[in-house]
Design a protein around this motif. Structure first.
Motif, PDB file in Angstrom:
ATOM      1  N   ARG A 214      67.899   2.481  38.544  1.00  0.00           N
ATOM      2  CA  ARG A 214      67.100   3.446  37.633  1.00  0.00           C
ATOM      3  C   ARG A 214      67.358   4.928  37.789  1.00  0.00           C
ATOM      4  O   ARG A 214      67.909   5.167  38.428  1.00  0.00           O
ATOM      5  CB  ARG A 214      65.554   3.691  37.801  1.00  0.00           C
ATOM      6  CG  ARG A 214      64.843   2.303  37.738  1.00  0.00           C
ATOM      7  CD  ARG A 214      63.259   2.439  37.640  1.00  0.00           C
ATOM      8  NE  ARG A 214      62.701   0.886  36.430  1.00  0.00           N
ATOM      9  CZ  ARG A 214      61.467   0.541  36.903  1.00  0.00           C
ATOM     10  NH1 ARG A 214      60.424   1.568  37.279  1.00  0.00           N
ATOM     11  NH2 ARG A 214      61.085  -0.344  35.905  1.00  0.00           N
TER      12      ARG A 214
ATOM     13  N   ARG B 194      63.198   2.889  31.521  1.00  0.00           N
ATOM     14  CA  ARG B 194      62.700   1.929  32.313  1.00  0.00           C
ATOM     15  C   ARG B 194      63.972   0.849  33.114  1.00  0.00           C
ATOM     16  O   ARG B 194      63.666   0.073  34.003  1.00  0.00           O
ATOM     17  CB  ARG B 194      61.588   1.661  32.294  1.00  0.00           C
ATOM     18  CG  ARG B 194      60.588   2.586  32.362  1.00  0.00           C
ATOM     19  CD  ARG B 194      59.086   2.117  31.635  1.00  0.00           C
ATOM     20  NE  ARG B 194      58.490   3.042  31.928  1.00  0.00           N
ATOM     21  CZ  ARG B 194      56.608   2.903  31.261  1.00  0.00           C
ATOM     22  NH1 ARG B 194      56.431   1.798  30.674  1.00  0.00           N
ATOM     23  NH2 ARG B 194      55.745   3.582  31.618  1.00  0.00           N
ATOM     24  N   ASN B 195      64.702  -0.052  32.094  1.00  0.00           N
ATOM     25  CA  ASN B 195      65.312  -1.089  32.639  1.00  0.00           C
ATOM     26  C   ASN B 195      66.399  -0.768  32.855  1.00  0.00           C
ATOM     27  O   ASN B 195      67.658  -1.365  33.019  1.00  0.00           O
ATOM     28  CB  ASN B 195      65.635  -1.551  30.535  1.00  0.00           C
ATOM     29  CG  ASN B 195      63.935  -2.334  30.336  1.00  0.00           C
ATOM     30  OD1 ASN B 195      63.361  -2.612  31.504  1.00  0.00           O
ATOM     31  ND2 ASN B 195      64.116  -2.823  28.988  1.00  0.00           N
ATOM     32  N   LEU B 196      66.551   0.197  32.813  1.00  0.00           N
ATOM     33  CA  LEU B 196      68.631   1.162  33.084  1.00  0.00           C
ATOM     34  C   LEU B 196      68.302   0.189  35.166  1.00  0.00           C
ATOM     35  O   LEU B 196      67.375   0.372  35.998  1.00  0.00           O
ATOM     36  CB  LEU B 196      68.452   2.491  33.812  1.00  0.00           C
ATOM     37  CG  LEU B 196      68.757   2.683  31.867  1.00  0.00           C
ATOM     38  CD1 LEU B 196      68.510   4.586  31.428  1.00  0.00           C
ATOM     39  CD2 LEU B 196      69.916   2.137  31.249  1.00  0.00           C
ATOM     40  N   SER B 197      69.727   0.206  35.246  1.00  0.00           N
ATOM     41  CA  SER B 197      69.477  -0.006  36.994  1.00  0.00           C
ATOM     42  C   SER B 197      70.523   0.203  37.090  1.00  0.00           C
ATOM     43  O   SER B 197      71.922  -0.167  36.768  1.00  0.00           O
ATOM     44  CB  SER B 197      69.571  -1.580  36.969  1.00  0.00           C
ATOM     45  OG  SER B 197      70.045  -2.445  38.325  1.00  0.00           O
TER      46      SER B 197
ATOM     47  N   SER C 231      68.228   6.133  21.915  1.00  0.00           N
ATOM     48  CA  SER C 231      66.986   6.172  21.472  1.00  0.00           C
ATOM     49  C   SER C 231      66.136   6.820  20.275  1.00  0.00           C
ATOM     50  O   SER C 231      66.152   7.897  19.616  1.00  0.00           O
ATOM     51  CB  SER C 231      66.797   7.574  22.501  1.00  0.00           C
ATOM     52  OG  SER C 231      66.624   8.950  21.967  1.00  0.00           O
TER      53      SER C 231
ATOM     54  N   THR D 122      60.937   2.602  27.735  1.00  0.00           N
ATOM     55  CA  THR D 122      60.608   0.703  28.236  1.00  0.00           C
ATOM     56  C   THR D 122      62.617   0.824  28.016  1.00  0.00           C
ATOM     57  O   THR D 122      63.335   0.774  28.772  1.00  0.00           O
ATOM     58  CB  THR D 122      60.413  -0.245  26.560  1.00  0.00           C
ATOM     59  OG1 THR D 122      59.387  -0.171  26.715  1.00  0.00           O
ATOM     60  CG2 THR D 122      61.120  -1.884  27.573  1.00  0.00           C
ATOM     61  N   ARG D 123      63.316   1.417  27.859  1.00  0.00           N
ATOM     62  CA  ARG D 123      64.897   0.745  27.576  1.00  0.00           C
ATOM     63  C   ARG D 123      65.540   2.062  28.969  1.00  0.00           C
ATOM     64  O   ARG D 123      66.212   1.862  29.505  1.00  0.00           O
ATOM     65  CB  ARG D 123      65.792   2.041  26.527  1.00  0.00           C
ATOM     66  CG  ARG D 123      65.511   1.085  25.081  1.00  0.00           C
ATOM     67  CD  ARG D 123      66.468   1.183  24.544  1.00  0.00           C
ATOM     68  NE  ARG D 123      66.549   0.006  23.385  1.00  0.00           N
ATOM     69  CZ  ARG D 123      66.704   0.347  21.818  1.00  0.00           C
ATOM     70  NH1 ARG D 123      67.576   0.996  21.572  1.00  0.00           N
ATOM     71  NH2 ARG D 123      67.395  -0.542  20.777  1.00  0.00           N
TER      72      ARG D 123
ATOM     73  N   VAL E 102      72.796   4.571  25.672  1.00  0.00           N
ATOM     74  CA  VAL E 102      71.676   4.064  25.314  1.00  0.00           C
ATOM     75  C   VAL E 102      70.910   4.761  24.418  1.00  0.00           C
ATOM     76  O   VAL E 102      70.472   5.928  24.190  1.00  0.00           O
ATOM     77  CB  VAL E 102      70.386   4.792  26.691  1.00  0.00           C
ATOM     78  CG1 VAL E 102      68.609   4.236  26.842  1.00  0.00           C
ATOM     79  CG2 VAL E 102      71.236   4.603  28.130  1.00  0.00           C
TER      80      VAL E 102
ATOM     81  N   TYR F 286      55.606   6.986  27.258  1.00  0.00           N
ATOM     82  CA  TYR F 286      54.353   5.766  26.756  1.00  0.00           C
ATOM     83  C   TYR F 286      53.562   5.918  25.999  1.00  0.00           C
ATOM     84  O   TYR F 286      53.158   5.202  24.668  1.00  0.00           O
ATOM     85  CB  TYR F 286      54.509   4.392  28.244  1.00  0.00           C
ATOM     86  CG  TYR F 286      54.615   3.295  27.658  1.00  0.00           C
ATOM     87  CD1 TYR F 286      56.021   2.682  26.812  1.00  0.00           C
ATOM     88  CD2 TYR F 286      53.590   2.244  27.156  1.00  0.00           C
ATOM     89  CE1 TYR F 286      55.965   2.209  26.528  1.00  0.00           C
ATOM     90  CE2 TYR F 286      53.601   1.196  26.858  1.00  0.00           C
ATOM     91  CZ  TYR F 286      55.110   0.819  26.487  1.00  0.00           C
ATOM     92  OH  TYR F 286      54.629  -0.963  25.533  1.00  0.00           O
TER      93      TYR F 286
END
Length: 358
Positions: free
Chosen positions: A210, A205-208, A139, A202-203, A137, A235
């Motif tokens: 979470r 929060r988009n993890l699945s 950052s 945002t990245r 991920v 944020y």
């Protein structure tokens, strides 16, 4: 403190001291029927922690020479150096990082033939021999261009590097509400902008699925309800350049206000700042707008543009209708000098409309 298994086969190894900037080193262990164990070390730290790291990991893996791969978040000297020593113990150890990070960490003496860039994994994921998934991920600019977080999907643990790190006001391994103060201070010092933080959050929060746990390189481990709460706060946090911009903006308005006051004094339209502003308090707002020191405005207690606009209204009222226009012209002069848009402070004069089209 001894190593702590923070999730199944996920270990916090060290370190806790009396420093405000604690370092965390983590170990991910994966088991498969064909290969046995693969041990992934995250951000192995500086040379002074090498011996304590060896002692901490030995009961789990048998020693640093059993490490399979080292995952690097970014290039700082508190993150990387021990990777070189571990490769000397086991030349087969693979180092994984972003290409941007590798350009710098190779100078720590790492073996280029044993480096693999995260960009080479097309799906941004790698499947471990036992079937578990590890996700990469990015950052960027949190705080380095090539910063890379690592997400273990099985334990739902995100290894975030400096992001969500904090200055430690205690040696607690797990974060509490009180930890936010140190997290906020750390990010305001080391992160460049809110925009960079918002992209990273945002990245996350988009993890699945979470993450249920965020394990940073500094400070305490964040878990439970604090994960979404601290994501929300991060944020919306002003840091770095944002704070400098706010400070410079405020300083510019502060200079503007005192330029106007000094010129009106020179014109003898006002005798003193305290006298001109202090007598106007009909709405009991004066004390909430300005801080005055040595007969000059030393700070604002509200939005700078709104405070200066109100100050101009106060001064125009103080000098009376005969000289009110001079107050306005003086303000316009210094607004132009300081490149502050007129509309932010000076309300446009009302246009007188004709009674008809005739």
């Amino acid at each position: 403190m001894k190593p702590v298994e923070i999730a199944k086969n996920v270990w916090w190894l060290l370190n806790r001291s009396d420093s405000l900037l604690e370092l965390n080193i983590y170990l991910l262990s994966y088991q498969s029927a064909s290969r046995g164990w693969d041990h992934l070390l995250l951000d192995p730290g500086p040379e002074p922690l090498l011996e304590p790291l060896q002692k901490a990991i030995r009961p789990i893996t048998g020693g640093l020479d059993k490490v399979t791969a080292i995952l690097i978040n970014h290039q700082d000297p508190d993150v990387v150096p021990n990777a070189h020593y571990i490769q000397r113990l086991n030349p087969g150890v693979q180092v994984i990082a972003s290409e941007d990070t590798w350009r710098l960490i190779r100078f720590f003496g790492l073996n280029e033939k044993r480096f693999r860039a995260v960009e080479s994994y097309r799906s941004s994921r790698v499947q471990m021999p036992g079937g578990q998934l590890l996700e990469f991920v990015p950052s960027p600019f949190c705080h380095f261009r090539g910063a890379m977080m690592y997400y273990d999907l099985a334990s739902r643990t995100l290894f975030s590097g400096d992001l969500f790190g904090g200055l430690s006001h205690s040696q607690d391994l797990y974060a509490t509400e009180a930890s936010w103060e140190g997290i906020q201070a750390f990010h305001q010092l080391y992160m460049p902008s809110k925009e960079a933080l918002q992209l990273a959050v945002t990245r996350i929060r988009n993890l699945s699925p979470r993450p249920e746990m965020i394990a940073p390189q500094h400070g305490s481990i964040i878990q439970g309800d604090l994960v979404p709460e601290f994501l929300y706060r991060m944020y919306n946090l002003d840091v770095g350049l944002d704070l400098l911009k706010h400070r410079e903006l405020s300083d510019n308005y502060l200079g503007l206000a005192n330029d106007i006051l000094a010129e009106l004094e020179a014109m003898r339209l006002i005798e003193s700042v305290t006298g001109a502003l202090g007598g106007w308090d009909r709405n009991k707002t004066f004390s909430k707008l300005f801080a005055i020191k040595q007969d000059r405005i030393s700070g604002f207690k509200t939005d700078p543009a709104s405070a200066v606009k109100t100050m101009i209204d106060i001064l125009a009222d103080h000098v009376g209708a005969e000289h009110a226009e001079q107050v306005r012209l003086t303000a316009i002069k210094y607004l132009n000098e300081r490149d502050i848009p007129l509309y932010e402070v000076i309300a446009p004069e009302e246009e007188v409309l004709p009674d008809s089209f005739a």
